[in-house]
Design a protein around this motif. Structure first.
Motif, PDB file in Angstrom:
ATOM      1  N   GLU A  67       0.835  -1.197   0.000  1.00  0.00           N
ATOM      2  CA  GLU A  67       0.000   0.000   0.000  1.00  0.00           C
ATOM      3  C   GLU A  67       0.877   1.257   0.000  1.00  0.00           C
ATOM      4  OE1 GLU A  67      -3.793   0.205   2.292  1.00  0.00           O
ATOM      5  OE2 GLU A  67      -2.725   1.775   3.378  1.00  0.00           O
ATOM      6  N   GLY A  68       0.547   2.195  -0.885  1.00  0.00           N
ATOM      7  CA  GLY A  68       1.284   3.452  -0.990  1.00  0.00           C
ATOM      8  C   GLY A  68       2.493   3.384  -1.903  1.00  0.00           C
ATOM      9  N   GLU A  69       2.890   2.206  -2.308  1.00  0.00           N
ATOM     10  CA  GLU A  69       4.077   2.045  -3.149  1.00  0.00           C
ATOM     11  C   GLU A  69       3.785   2.479  -4.584  1.00  0.00           C
ATOM     12  OE1 GLU A  69       7.321  -1.409  -4.444  1.00  0.00           O
ATOM     13  OE2 GLU A  69       5.775  -1.890  -2.975  1.00  0.00           O
ATOM     14  N   GLU A  70       4.794   3.111  -5.193  1.00  0.00           N
ATOM     15  CA  GLU A  70       4.712   3.540  -6.588  1.00  0.00           C
ATOM     16  C   GLU A  70       5.904   2.970  -7.342  1.00  0.00           C
ATOM     17  OE1 GLU A  70       3.935   7.768  -7.312  1.00  0.00           O
ATOM     18  OE2 GLU A  70       3.454   7.963  -5.178  1.00  0.00           O
ATOM     19  N   LYS A  71       5.683   2.603  -8.603  1.00  0.00           N
ATOM     20  CA  LYS A  71       6.795   2.162  -9.432  1.00  0.00           C
ATOM     21  C   LYS A  71       6.440   2.329 -10.897  1.00  0.00           C
ATOM     22  CE  LYS A  71       7.143  -2.283  -8.103  1.00  0.00           C
ATOM     23  NZ  LYS A  71       7.447  -3.720  -8.075  1.00  0.00           N
ATOM     24  N   THR A  72       7.477   2.338 -11.706  1.00  0.00           N
ATOM     25  CA  THR A  72       7.312   2.349 -13.160  1.00  0.00           C
ATOM     26  C   THR A  72       7.762   0.996 -13.666  1.00  0.00           C
ATOM     27  OG1 THR A  72       7.687   4.735 -13.284  1.00  0.00           O
ATOM     28  CG2 THR A  72       8.011   3.486 -15.303  1.00  0.00           C
ATOM     29  N   ILE A  73       6.913   0.368 -14.485  1.00  0.00           N
ATOM     30  CA  ILE A  73       7.252  -0.951 -15.020  1.00  0.00           C
ATOM     31  C   ILE A  73       7.153  -0.933 -16.544  1.00  0.00           C
ATOM     32  CG2 ILE A  73       6.536  -2.206 -12.956  1.00  0.00           C
ATOM     33  CD1 ILE A  73       3.946  -2.951 -14.492  1.00  0.00           C
ATOM     34  N   THR A  74       7.988  -1.726 -17.162  1.00  0.00           N
ATOM     35  CA  THR A  74       7.961  -1.892 -18.610  1.00  0.00           C
ATOM     36  C   THR A  74       7.446  -3.289 -18.900  1.00  0.00           C
ATOM     37  OG1 THR A  74       9.809  -0.370 -18.892  1.00  0.00           O
ATOM     38  CG2 THR A  74       9.353  -1.875 -20.712  1.00  0.00           C
ATOM     39  N   LEU A  75       6.448  -3.375 -19.789  1.00  0.00           N
ATOM     40  CA  LEU A  75       5.855  -4.665 -20.130  1.00  0.00           C
ATOM     41  C   LEU A  75       6.121  -5.001 -21.592  1.00  0.00           C
ATOM     42  CD1 LEU A  75       2.331  -4.309 -18.455  1.00  0.00           C
ATOM     43  CD2 LEU A  75       4.397  -5.328 -17.492  1.00  0.00           C
ATOM     44  N   LEU A  76       6.683  -6.165 -21.822  1.00  0.00           N
ATOM     45  CA  LEU A  76       6.844  -6.671 -23.176  1.00  0.00           C
ATOM     46  C   LEU A  76       5.475  -7.130 -23.678  1.00  0.00           C
ATOM     47  CD1 LEU A  76      10.152  -8.697 -22.670  1.00  0.00           C
ATOM     48  CD2 LEU A  76       9.867  -6.429 -23.689  1.00  0.00           C
ATOM     49  N   PRO A  77       5.300  -7.281 -24.984  1.00  0.00           N
ATOM     50  CA  PRO A  77       3.979  -7.640 -25.519  1.00  0.00           C
ATOM     51  C   PRO A  77       3.321  -8.843 -24.851  1.00  0.00           C
ATOM     52  CG  PRO A  77       5.431  -7.028 -27.310  1.00  0.00           C
ATOM     53  CD  PRO A  77       6.275  -7.046 -26.053  1.00  0.00           C
ATOM     54  N   ALA A  78       4.090  -9.874 -24.538  1.00  0.00           N
ATOM     55  CA  ALA A  78       3.502 -11.088 -23.943  1.00  0.00           C
ATOM     56  C   ALA A  78       2.822 -10.805 -22.604  1.00  0.00           C
ATOM     57  CB  ALA A  78       4.572 -12.156 -23.758  1.00  0.00           C
ATOM     58  N   ASP A  79       3.293  -9.795 -21.864  1.00  0.00           N
ATOM     59  CA  ASP A  79       2.706  -9.456 -20.565  1.00  0.00           C
ATOM     60  C   ASP A  79       1.747  -8.273 -20.649  1.00  0.00           C
ATOM     61  OD1 ASP A  79       3.975 -11.446 -19.059  1.00  0.00           O
ATOM     62  OD2 ASP A  79       5.799 -10.245 -18.915  1.00  0.00           O
ATOM     63  N   ALA A  80       1.533  -7.783 -21.873  1.00  0.00           N
ATOM     64  CA  ALA A  80       0.673  -6.608 -22.051  1.00  0.00           C
ATOM     65  C   ALA A  80      -0.485  -6.981 -22.994  1.00  0.00           C
ATOM     66  CB  ALA A  80       1.485  -5.433 -22.588  1.00  0.00           C
ATOM     67  N   PHE A  81      -0.409  -6.535 -24.231  1.00  0.00           N
ATOM     68  CA  PHE A  81      -1.519  -6.725 -25.168  1.00  0.00           C
ATOM     69  C   PHE A  81      -1.286  -7.866 -26.153  1.00  0.00           C
ATOM     70  CE2 PHE A  81      -1.700  -2.426 -23.570  1.00  0.00           C
ATOM     71  CZ  PHE A  81      -3.036  -2.324 -23.207  1.00  0.00           C
ATOM     72  N   GLY A  82      -0.241  -8.634 -25.933  1.00  0.00           N
ATOM     73  CA  GLY A  82       0.049  -9.797 -26.765  1.00  0.00           C
ATOM     74  C   GLY A  82       0.837  -9.442 -28.016  1.00  0.00           C
ATOM     75  N   ASP A  83       1.314 -10.493 -28.672  1.00  0.00           N
ATOM     76  CA  ASP A  83       2.032 -10.313 -29.932  1.00  0.00           C
ATOM     77  C   ASP A  83       1.038 -10.116 -31.057  1.00  0.00           C
ATOM     78  OD1 ASP A  83       4.706 -10.672 -28.955  1.00  0.00           O
ATOM     79  OD2 ASP A  83       4.267 -12.810 -28.726  1.00  0.00           O
ATOM     80  N   ARG A  84       1.486  -9.476 -32.133  1.00  0.00           N
ATOM     81  CA  ARG A  84       0.632  -9.327 -33.311  1.00  0.00           C
ATOM     82  C   ARG A  84       0.433 -10.698 -33.940  1.00  0.00           C
ATOM     83  NH1 ARG A  84      -1.230  -5.280 -35.283  1.00  0.00           N
ATOM     84  NH2 ARG A  84      -1.149  -5.931 -37.427  1.00  0.00           N
ATOM     85  N   ASN A  85      -0.785 -10.968 -34.337  1.00  0.00           N
ATOM     86  CA  ASN A  85      -1.125 -12.239 -34.970  1.00  0.00           C
ATOM     87  C   ASN A  85      -1.520 -11.966 -36.420  1.00  0.00           C
ATOM     88  OD1 ASN A  85      -2.280 -14.614 -35.873  1.00  0.00           O
ATOM     89  ND2 ASN A  85      -3.535 -14.942 -34.063  1.00  0.00           N
ATOM     90  N   PRO A  86      -0.690 -12.396 -37.378  1.00  0.00           N
ATOM     91  CA  PRO A  86      -1.004 -12.127 -38.789  1.00  0.00           C
ATOM     92  C   PRO A  86      -2.335 -12.733 -39.236  1.00  0.00           C
ATOM     93  CG  PRO A  86       1.060 -13.376 -38.580  1.00  0.00           C
ATOM     94  CD  PRO A  86       0.549 -13.108 -37.200  1.00  0.00           C
ATOM     95  N   GLU A  87      -2.801 -13.762 -38.552  1.00  0.00           N
ATOM     96  CA  GLU A  87      -4.078 -14.384 -38.910  1.00  0.00           C
ATOM     97  C   GLU A  87      -5.271 -13.486 -38.579  1.00  0.00           C
ATOM     98  OE1 GLU A  87      -4.344 -18.332 -37.315  1.00  0.00           O
ATOM     99  OE2 GLU A  87      -2.399 -18.885 -38.158  1.00  0.00           O
ATOM    100  N   LEU A  88      -5.038 -12.452 -37.761  1.00  0.00           N
ATOM    101  CA  LEU A  88      -6.114 -11.526 -37.415  1.00  0.00           C
ATOM    102  C   LEU A  88      -6.215 -10.351 -38.387  1.00  0.00           C
ATOM    103  CD1 LEU A  88      -5.846 -11.460 -33.508  1.00  0.00           C
ATOM    104  CD2 LEU A  88      -7.473 -12.715 -34.952  1.00  0.00           C
ATOM    105  N   VAL A  89      -5.419 -10.384 -39.451  1.00  0.00           N
ATOM    106  CA  VAL A  89      -5.539  -9.401 -40.529  1.00  0.00           C
ATOM    107  C   VAL A  89      -6.248 -10.128 -41.667  1.00  0.00           C
ATOM    108  CG1 VAL A  89      -4.339  -7.884 -42.131  1.00  0.00           C
ATOM    109  CG2 VAL A  89      -3.426  -8.220 -39.823  1.00  0.00           C
ATOM    110  N   ARG A  90      -7.427  -9.615 -42.019  1.00  0.00           N
ATOM    111  CA  ARG A  90      -8.255 -10.315 -43.023  1.00  0.00           C
ATOM    112  C   ARG A  90      -8.642  -9.378 -44.159  1.00  0.00           C
ATOM    113  NH1 ARG A  90     -11.195 -12.317 -38.210  1.00  0.00           N
ATOM    114  NH2 ARG A  90     -10.105 -14.198 -37.600  1.00  0.00           N
TER     115      ARG A  90
END
Length: 186
Positions: A67-90
């Protein structure tokens, strides 16, 4: 912190490459970042630890904070919004858009069979749509703060009531043994 703990957090998410803010709980930062929504709710967000309500990388960071702690973190795609998937481009027929009165212009967002996508191009009677999340494949950075860790049952219930009914000023919560009574203002 353990799964099921109820906490409130504040955060600001930015694309690492551009520094552009894409999400925040701060009204001031939303205004400065050009993403302010007058209908949006700003301020701390109540989450249930381990319930998958936030990005996996954020959840891991929150679970390690106090509680009360603050930090800055960096997230790679796998831990954030995922990798781009070419199959999702139609590539879809332009006529399908016309049949449903959907304007297909490059850059516009479209809903196709309950999937949101961004039109990349329109050419030769065909529409190229990318259904990947906008931030897929990107590294992001979050400024994160654990505002409060709710420990007392009455606080937990009040926090959950506000989470369930965010537009209600102060829902009244009464707790006796196995019964919880929630009263919403008229």
């Amino acid at each position: 912190m353990v799964n099921g703990d109820i906490v409130s957090i504040e955060f600001t998410g930015k694309e690492t490459a551009s520094g552009k803010i894409f999400d925040t709980t701060s009204k001031d930062k939303a205004e400065k970042g050009g993403i302010y929504n007058p209908r949006g709710a700003y301020g701390p967000v109540v989450i249930i630890e381990g319930a998958g309500e936030i990005l996996p990388g954020l959840e891991k960071a929150v679970s390690e904070m106090k509680e009360g702690e603050e930090k800055t973190i960096t997230l790679l795609p796998a831990d954030a919004f995922g990798d781009r998937n070419p199959e999702l481009v139609r590539v879809l027929p332009l006529q399908e858009f016309k049949n449903h009165n959907i304007s297909a212009t490059p850059g516009s967002m479209v809903n196709v069979n309950d999937a949101m996508g961004k039109v990349q191009s329109v050419s030769g009677g065909r529409v190229r749509v990318d259904f990947n999340p906008e931030l897929a494949g990107k590294t992001v950075e979050y400024d994160l703060k654990v505002v409060k860790m709710y420990k007392i049952d009455a606080e937990k219930l009040s926090a959950l009531a506000l989470k369930a009914f965010p537009s209600v000023e102060k829902p009244a919560v009464r707790h006796e043994k196995e019964m919880v009574e929630l009263t919403l203002p008229a």
